[in-house]
Design an enzyme around this catalytic site. Sequence first.
Site, PDB file in Angstrom:
ATOM      1  N   GLY A   1       0.970  -1.270   0.135  1.00  0.00           N
ATOM      2  CA  GLY A   1       0.171  -0.040   0.168  1.00  0.00           C
ATOM      3  C   GLY A   1       0.975   1.295  -0.138  1.00  0.00           C
ATOM      4  CE  LYS A   2       7.013   4.094   3.215  1.00  0.00           C
ATOM      5  NZ  LYS A   2       8.036   3.908   2.191  1.00  0.00           N
ATOM      6  CG  ASP A   3       5.812  -0.027  -4.018  1.00  0.00           C
ATOM      7  OD1 ASP A   3       6.520   0.678  -4.310  1.00  0.00           O
ATOM      8  OD2 ASP A   3       5.911  -1.014  -4.675  1.00  0.00           O
TER       9      ASP A   3
ATOM     10  CB  ILE B   1       8.374   9.015   1.735  1.00  0.00           C
ATOM     11  CG1 ILE B   1       7.888  10.167   2.089  1.00  0.00           C
ATOM     12  CG2 ILE B   1       7.101   7.804   1.704  1.00  0.00           C
ATOM     13  CD1 ILE B   1       6.805  10.840   1.348  1.00  0.00           C
TER      14      ILE B   1
END
Length: 264
Positions: free
Chosen positions: A47-49, A191
């Site tokens: 999800g972060k990627d 990030i």
Amino acid sequence: PLFETVKDLREAGSVIRKLLSIDWYREHLVDNHNGKQEVMVGYSDSGKDAGRFTAAWELYKAQEDIVAAFKEYDMYSMGVEGVLVEGTLRSTEQGEMVQAKFGLPQTAVRQLEIYTTAVLLATLCPPHPPREEKWCTLMVEISKLSRQCYRSTVYENPEFLSYFQEATPQAELGFLNIGSRPTRRKSSVGIGHLRAIPWVFAWTQTRFVLPAWLGVGAGVKGVCEKGHTEDLKAMYNEWPFFQSTVDLIEMVLGESRHSYSQAL
């Protein structure tokens, strides 16, 4: 094995097949684990990627491929953070959420009831697969557009990092004794090395919950502009996976809007 990034999820099936092709390993599972292999699939790093929608779609495809791999070798899989459900499921809870979900006896019982009900439903009444092959093609297109929008904002916009640092309490999270691991994998301010849990947790504190919806609108809009609005309606009505994905994103957007209205 753990599969969590988009790259790892896409290679999950082939990795499992290579693992099960080893004779002594299969015999070890049969002799010591009743022929079962625990597999971890997660949405946090994916999800972060790539954003929430792409993560959901990659998880769906990976789990289908993993289950198929085990069936090819007449073995069984136990899923973690996923839906590899055949009568059993093991779930990993984030350290930050243990108190919220299990801190009170009544809350803990309710949480266990949710897990048990979900396993029973998924085992006794498995959800329907996509009715048309076209639906999977549309999911690929939505995922592609959604991911492009998400990454262009989070990773390619030079001003986003400053916005993230100023708009959220991410810098303070590392000083809180509530997580199981450091907030960053390496000493950097970018990030990329920030762990997925503090990434989401930081946005949650602002009630903006950006990781749960960013890019989804661009993906859906792009497909609708190509004339597939009716197809998406049919997918929502007849495909439980697509419906639950849309409902979850809609819920988060509703909560974010409500919190924003209260703040005003």
